[in-house]
Scaffold this motif. Structure first.
Motif, short mmCIF file in Angstrom:
data_model
loop_
_atom_site.label_atom_id
_atom_site.label_comp_id
_atom_site.label_asym_id
_atom_site.label_seq_id
_atom_site.Cartn_x
_atom_site.Cartn_y
_atom_site.Cartn_z
N SER A 1 0.84 -1.20 0.00
CA SER A 1 0.00 0.00 0.00
C SER A 1 0.88 1.25 0.00
O SER A 1 2.05 1.20 0.41
CB SER A 1 -0.91 0.01 1.23
N VAL A 2 0.32 2.34 -0.45
CA VAL A 2 1.04 3.62 -0.44
C VAL A 2 1.45 3.96 1.00
O VAL A 2 2.56 4.43 1.24
CB VAL A 2 0.16 4.74 -1.04
N LEU B 1 4.37 1.84 1.98
CA LEU B 1 5.54 2.25 1.20
C LEU B 1 6.24 3.43 1.86
O LEU B 1 7.48 3.48 1.90
CB LEU B 1 5.12 2.62 -0.23
N ARG B 2 5.48 4.35 2.41
CA ARG B 2 6.06 5.53 3.06
C ARG B 2 6.88 5.14 4.29
O ARG B 2 7.79 5.85 4.68
CB ARG B 2 4.96 6.49 3.48
N LYS B 3 6.55 4.01 4.89
CA LYS B 3 7.22 3.57 6.11
C LYS B 3 8.47 2.74 5.85
O LYS B 3 9.24 2.51 6.76
CB LYS B 3 6.26 2.73 6.97
N ILE C 1 2.11 -0.86 -6.30
CA ILE C 1 1.81 0.05 -5.19
C ILE C 1 0.33 0.37 -5.27
O ILE C 1 -0.15 0.91 -6.27
CB ILE C 1 2.67 1.32 -5.30
N LEU C 2 -0.39 0.01 -4.21
CA LEU C 2 -1.84 0.15 -4.20
C LEU C 2 -2.28 1.40 -3.45
O LEU C 2 -1.75 1.72 -2.39
CB LEU C 2 -2.48 -1.08 -3.55
N ASN C 3 -3.25 2.09 -4.02
CA ASN C 3 -3.90 3.22 -3.38
C ASN C 3 -5.39 2.89 -3.36
O ASN C 3 -6.00 2.75 -4.43
CB ASN C 3 -3.61 4.50 -4.16
N HIS C 4 -5.95 2.71 -2.18
CA HIS C 4 -7.35 2.29 -2.04
C HIS C 4 -7.59 0.96 -2.77
O HIS C 4 -8.57 0.79 -3.48
CB HIS C 4 -8.32 3.36 -2.52
#
Length: 85
Positions: free
Chosen positions: A14-15, A18-20, A37-40
């Motif tokens: 997930s996005v 990914l940020r983590k 990379i999934l968003n919703h």
């Protein structure tokens, strides 16, 4: 509205996750394969290694060269010797 969305990767993240994480670590865990990379819960982008991206670009170049060769088949030819080159 399309409810079913194909995902062109065996691995997803997930996005938010990914940020983590470190992108290199994600690719390592995916075995160097592309990561969706999934968003919703829908693919927003794909993460791939530089090596995989370069391989894709090389393949696209090969395809473009094949098209040039196909267009030139049967065309005018010029005889030359190796010394002339």
């Amino acid at each position: 509205m399309n409810v079913i969305t194909p995902i062109h990767a065996d691995t997803t993240i997930s996005v938010t996750d990914l940020r983590k994480m470190n992108p290199s670590k994600i690719l390592e865990q995916a075995g160097g394969n592309p990561v969706a990379i999934l968003n919703h819960n829908k693919p927003e982008a794909y993460l791939l290694s530089a090596k995989a991206y370069e391989k894709i670009l090389d393949r696209l170049d090969d395809i473009a060269l094949q098209e040039i060769v196909k267009k030139r088949l049967g065309g005018k030819t010029v005889r030359v010797s190796l010394d002339e080159l």
